[in-house]
Design an enzyme around this catalytic site. Structure first.
Site, PDB file in Angstrom:
ATOM      1  N   MET A   1      -9.411   9.786   7.575  1.00  0.00           N
ATOM      2  CA  MET A   1      -9.779  10.335   6.249  1.00  0.00           C
ATOM      3  C   MET A   1     -10.726  11.520   6.381  1.00  0.00           C
ATOM      4  O   MET A   1     -11.627  11.693   5.565  1.00  0.00           O
ATOM      5  CB  MET A   1     -10.416   9.235   5.373  1.00  0.00           C
ATOM      6  CG  MET A   1      -9.464   8.102   5.052  1.00  0.00           C
ATOM      7  SD  MET A   1     -10.248   6.694   4.238  1.00  0.00           S
ATOM      8  CE  MET A   1     -10.849   5.758   5.639  1.00  0.00           C
TER       9      MET A   1
ATOM     10  N   ASP B   1       0.809  -1.228   0.000  1.00  0.00           N
ATOM     11  CA  ASP B   1       0.000   0.000   0.000  1.00  0.00           C
ATOM     12  C   ASP B   1       0.836   1.269   0.000  1.00  0.00           C
ATOM     13  O   ASP B   1       1.954   1.275   0.500  1.00  0.00           O
ATOM     14  CB  ASP B   1      -0.760   0.050   1.339  1.00  0.00           C
ATOM     15  CG  ASP B   1      -2.220  -0.178   1.167  1.00  0.00           C
ATOM     16  OD1 ASP B   1      -2.635  -0.588   0.086  1.00  0.00           O
ATOM     17  OD2 ASP B   1      -2.939   0.078   2.156  1.00  0.00           O
TER      18      ASP B   1
ATOM     19  N   LYS C   1      -3.101   3.500  -4.360  1.00  0.00           N
ATOM     20  CA  LYS C   1      -4.100   4.144  -5.213  1.00  0.00           C
ATOM     21  C   LYS C   1      -3.535   5.409  -5.841  1.00  0.00           C
ATOM     22  O   LYS C   1      -3.880   5.768  -6.946  1.00  0.00           O
ATOM     23  CB  LYS C   1      -5.339   4.477  -4.391  1.00  0.00           C
ATOM     24  CG  LYS C   1      -5.802   3.290  -3.585  1.00  0.00           C
ATOM     25  CD  LYS C   1      -7.286   3.098  -3.615  1.00  0.00           C
ATOM     26  CE  LYS C   1      -7.658   1.765  -3.004  1.00  0.00           C
ATOM     27  NZ  LYS C   1      -7.426   1.682  -1.571  1.00  0.00           N
TER      28      LYS C   1
HETATM   29  N1  SAH Z   1      -5.933   0.576   7.920  1.00  0.00           N
HETATM   30  C1  SAH Z   1      -5.427   1.882   8.295  1.00  0.00           C
HETATM   31  C2  SAH Z   1      -6.354   2.996   7.855  1.00  0.00           C
HETATM   32  C3  SAH Z   1      -6.493   3.114   6.345  1.00  0.00           C
HETATM   33  S1  SAH Z   1      -7.486   4.458   5.844  1.00  0.00           S
HETATM   34  C4  SAH Z   1      -5.183   1.916   9.815  1.00  0.00           C
HETATM   35  O1  SAH Z   1      -5.629   1.010  10.524  1.00  0.00           O
HETATM   36  O2  SAH Z   1      -4.523   2.859  10.283  1.00  0.00           O
HETATM   37  C5  SAH Z   1      -6.269   5.723   5.583  1.00  0.00           C
HETATM   38  C6  SAH Z   1      -6.340   6.764   6.662  1.00  0.00           C
HETATM   39  O3  SAH Z   1      -5.684   6.310   7.830  1.00  0.00           O
HETATM   40  C7  SAH Z   1      -5.657   8.067   6.347  1.00  0.00           C
HETATM   41  O4  SAH Z   1      -6.437   8.905   5.530  1.00  0.00           O
HETATM   42  C8  SAH Z   1      -5.478   8.650   7.732  1.00  0.00           C
HETATM   43  O5  SAH Z   1      -6.699   9.151   8.226  1.00  0.00           O
HETATM   44  C9  SAH Z   1      -5.139   7.399   8.529  1.00  0.00           C
HETATM   45  N2  SAH Z   1      -3.691   7.189   8.669  1.00  0.00           N
HETATM   46  C10 SAH Z   1      -2.981   6.141   8.257  1.00  0.00           C
HETATM   47  N3  SAH Z   1      -1.691   6.245   8.646  1.00  0.00           N
HETATM   48  C11 SAH Z   1      -1.594   7.402   9.331  1.00  0.00           C
HETATM   49  C12 SAH Z   1      -0.538   8.069  10.021  1.00  0.00           C
HETATM   50  N4  SAH Z   1       0.696   7.563  10.086  1.00  0.00           N
HETATM   51  N5  SAH Z   1      -0.818   9.236  10.638  1.00  0.00           N
HETATM   52  C13 SAH Z   1      -2.045   9.766  10.610  1.00  0.00           C
HETATM   53  N6  SAH Z   1      -3.087   9.179   9.974  1.00  0.00           N
HETATM   54  C14 SAH Z   1      -2.864   8.018   9.349  1.00  0.00           C
END
Ligand code: SAH
Length: 260
Positions: A178, A36, A62
């Site tokens: 998000m 990803d 994506k």
């Molecule tokens: N499966 C992931 C979430 C995927 S959706 C999880 O469990 O964290 C993608 C969203 O995750 C991003 O738009 C943001 O809101 C959040 N995200 C993922 N990594 C992040 C990070 N290091 N810091 C802040 N937000 C993060």
């Protein structure tokens, strides 16, 4: 030939030290690794250090824009590689089953007769709280947490922020994934149910060296985020668990680091 197999593995929020042992073990078994956007090069380097036969790595982010329907493309690729006998590991940011479509991918794989293994990761919302030094369920302030996406699926309804604000008023910390692009609408909706001085924070790139955060109030967060130039990927946190930080006006200059 053994049964076709695919693992959905959580890579955690970004800091490679927050990979689980099981994630590393599973990644090292891969012959094909579908990676990803949110998974950085340090995570890959850490997990694959010293491996004898490195897997074929396919970046399926994506933002890479490899197809007009990237999710369908990713799912077809996973199925095709697994059915061809590859040990496929799908490496996803955070936890594979917290947003990010891990559930849909598991359904597609199982429907194709593929054995699915899922390995948890530390989800970004929990990591974001800890990186600020904030316990999301501190019992003086909260009786639970809501993890919610700010992003409506295509053709879907946006979240009912006023209703979520009422839930937050009952002592539930809101953790919004998000949501940063929707911040003005989100804040206006929540303000129908919560006072303007309710503490609110945005954390971008939680646990990574480039982490940045803004701690403000529900009323001031949209302007503060714009002023600071924060963007995706970010998690928003709303609730009194942030009180100490909000009173101080900002998060600590040196945010609390997660320790493994
Ligand atoms: N499966 C992931 C979430 C995927 S959706 C999880 O469990 O964290 C993608 C969203 O995750 C991003 O738009 C943001 O809101 C959040 N995200 C993922 N990594 C992040 C990070 N290091 N810091 C802040 N937000 C993060």
């Amino acid at each position: 030939m053994s049964r076709p197999w695919c693992a959905l593995v959580g890579a955690g929020p970004g800091d490679p030290e927050l990979l689980t042992l099981k994630a590393v073990k599973t990644i090292r078994r891969a012959t094909v690794l579908l990676v990803d956007d949110l998974v950085g090069p340090d995570v890959l380097a850490t997990a694959l250090a010293g491996v004898d036969a490195p897997p074929r790595i396919v970046h399926v982010g994506k933002r890479g824009g490899c197809a007009s329907t990237p999710q369908a493309f990713i799912e077809r690729l996973m199925v095709a590689e697994a059915l061809a006998g590859e040990r496929v590991v799908r490496l996803k940011g955070g936890d594979p089953f917290v947003f990010g479509r891990g559930g849909e991918e598991a359904e597609v794989l199982r429907a194709a007769g593929i054995e699915v293994e899922v390995v948890n990761g530390i989800t970004a919302g929990l990591a974001a709280g800890t990186s600020l030094g904030v316990p999301l369920t501190h019992r003086d302030h909260a009786r639970g947490v809501i993890l919610v996406t700010g992003h409506a699926r295509e053709g879907g309804q946006p979240p009912d922020w006023a209703a979520l604000g009422h839930a937050a008023a009952q002592g539930l910390t809101l953790v919004v994934y998000m949501g940063i692009a929707q911040l003005p609408a989100l804040s206006a909706g929540l303000l129908q149910a919560l006072p303007g001085d309710t503490p609110a924070a945005a954390v971008q790139h939680a646990t990574l060296p480039q982490q940045r955060q803004v701690v403000a109030t529900l009323g001031t967060l949209p302007a503060a985020v714009t002023a600071a130039g924060l963007g995706s990927p970010a998690v928003l946190i709303v609730g009194d668990v942030l009180l100490g930080l909000a009173r101080a006006g900002e998060a600590p200059a040196d945010p609390v680091r997660l320790t493994a």
